[in-house]
Write an enzyme that holds these catalytic residues in place. Structure first.
Site, short mmCIF file in Angstrom:
data_model
loop_
_atom_site.label_atom_id
_atom_site.label_comp_id
_atom_site.label_asym_id
_atom_site.label_seq_id
_atom_site.Cartn_x
_atom_site.Cartn_y
_atom_site.Cartn_z
N ASP A 14 46.31 27.26 -61.69
CA ASP A 14 46.74 28.56 -61.20
C ASP A 14 45.48 29.32 -60.80
O ASP A 14 44.37 28.97 -61.23
CB ASP A 14 47.51 29.29 -62.31
N ASP A 16 45.07 33.31 -60.15
CA ASP A 16 44.80 34.66 -60.66
C ASP A 16 44.74 34.69 -62.19
O ASP A 16 45.66 34.23 -62.87
CB ASP A 16 45.89 35.62 -60.18
N ASP A 187 47.62 31.09 -66.87
CA ASP A 187 47.62 32.22 -67.81
C ASP A 187 49.02 32.77 -68.06
O ASP A 187 49.21 33.59 -68.96
CB ASP A 187 46.77 33.36 -67.25
#
Length: 280
Positions: A14, A16, A187
């Site tokens: 991922d 961000d 996250d």
């Protein structure tokens, strides 16, 4: 004796708050302001959204509202102009917020012979140049519908939630990846389908829901906290001229101020409410 080739493997990241410290799309808001695509009010609104994102991430509903807002915002934008703005300000905007730990991990996966794939719900016009900057082998990102060279505001493909896992499964077929030997990093709890699809899932700077899920499943939890300029790791990287950097710093300061003003106002309001209750 014929030697069988080992199955290929990959590491899926991922973007961000996993590889970079902020929202990639919102981070470019000041660049779009300089390019005349948005006004100052929109920059400040983006600063507020970035502030909330940094405080605690975004749940499914918040992510959906952000997607709808950004889709409406980019309606009518010229695609070529967007790509030019991103290319011109990429190092200025993204270079300072790449996690050193993530950059090192990407290097280790490449050294081990694994492909590195960025899988992000941000738009392809933003994610693809960042992927190239990071040395990623492939990118999966959201794609907007384009007509006559401009965005219509509609989404052609949304790389979010289960769609990320589906994209990874498709890549496994086309590229010959053995998913049981692959790695994934995120996250957000919304990326559980992506993490579940590989044999080596990792939670990075996880939100509370993902942290609970990682603990329950025994997934490793990593903390990335050292943003580093890639030019410190790769001195050959070029940077934009100083005037552009100065202008970006001015708008960034305004955006940061907007977030602090919002936070201070919220705290004053809360204290006032507590005082009224205490004196009632």
């Amino acid at each position: 004796m014929k030697i069988l080739a080992q199955p290929r493997t990959a590491a899926f990241f991922d973007l961000d708050k996993t590889v970079i410290a902020k929202s990639s799309t919102l981070t470019f808001s000041r660049s779009f302001y300089q390019g005349g695509l948005i006004n100052r009010r929109t920059v400040l609104r983006s600063a507020y959204a970035q502030f909330v994102f940094l405080l605690g991430g975004a749940d499914h509903d918040q992510t959906e509202r952000m997607r709808e807002y950004l889709s409406a915002l980019c309606r009518g934008w010229n695609v070529r102009q967007v790509k030019e703005i991103v290319a011109e300000t990429l190092h200025q905007v993204i270079d300072p917020i790449i996690y050193d730990e993530a950059a090192s991990l990407i290097e280790r996966h490449h050294t081990a012979g694994r492909d590195v794939v960025i899988v992000s719900s941000s738009g392809a016009e933003v994610v693809e140049p960042i992927g190239e900057l990071l040395g990623a082998d492939k990118v999966v990102a959201t794609r907007m519908v384009v007509a006559d060279g401009c965005y219509t505001g509609e989404v052609e493909y949304y790389a979010y939630g289960p769609a990320k896992a589906e994209a990874i499964a498709e890549l496994a077929v086309s590229e010959g990846y053995d998913l049981d030997r692959c790695y994934a990093y995120s996250d957000s709890v919304t990326d559980i389908p992506m993490l579940e699809s590989v044999g080596h899932p990792h939670a990075v700077n996880p939100d509370r829901a993902l942290r609970r899920e990682a603990a329950a499943r025994g997934w490793p939890v990593l903390t990335f906290e050292r943003p580093v300029r890639l030019r410190q790791r790769l001195p050959s990287l070029s940077l934009p001229p100083r005037p552009a950097l100065a202008a970006g710093a001015a708008v960034a300061a305004a955006a940061c101020a907007a977030g602090l003003v919002w936070y201070a106002t919220r705290r004053r309001t809360a204290r006032a409410a507590q005082t009224r209750l205490a004196t009632a």
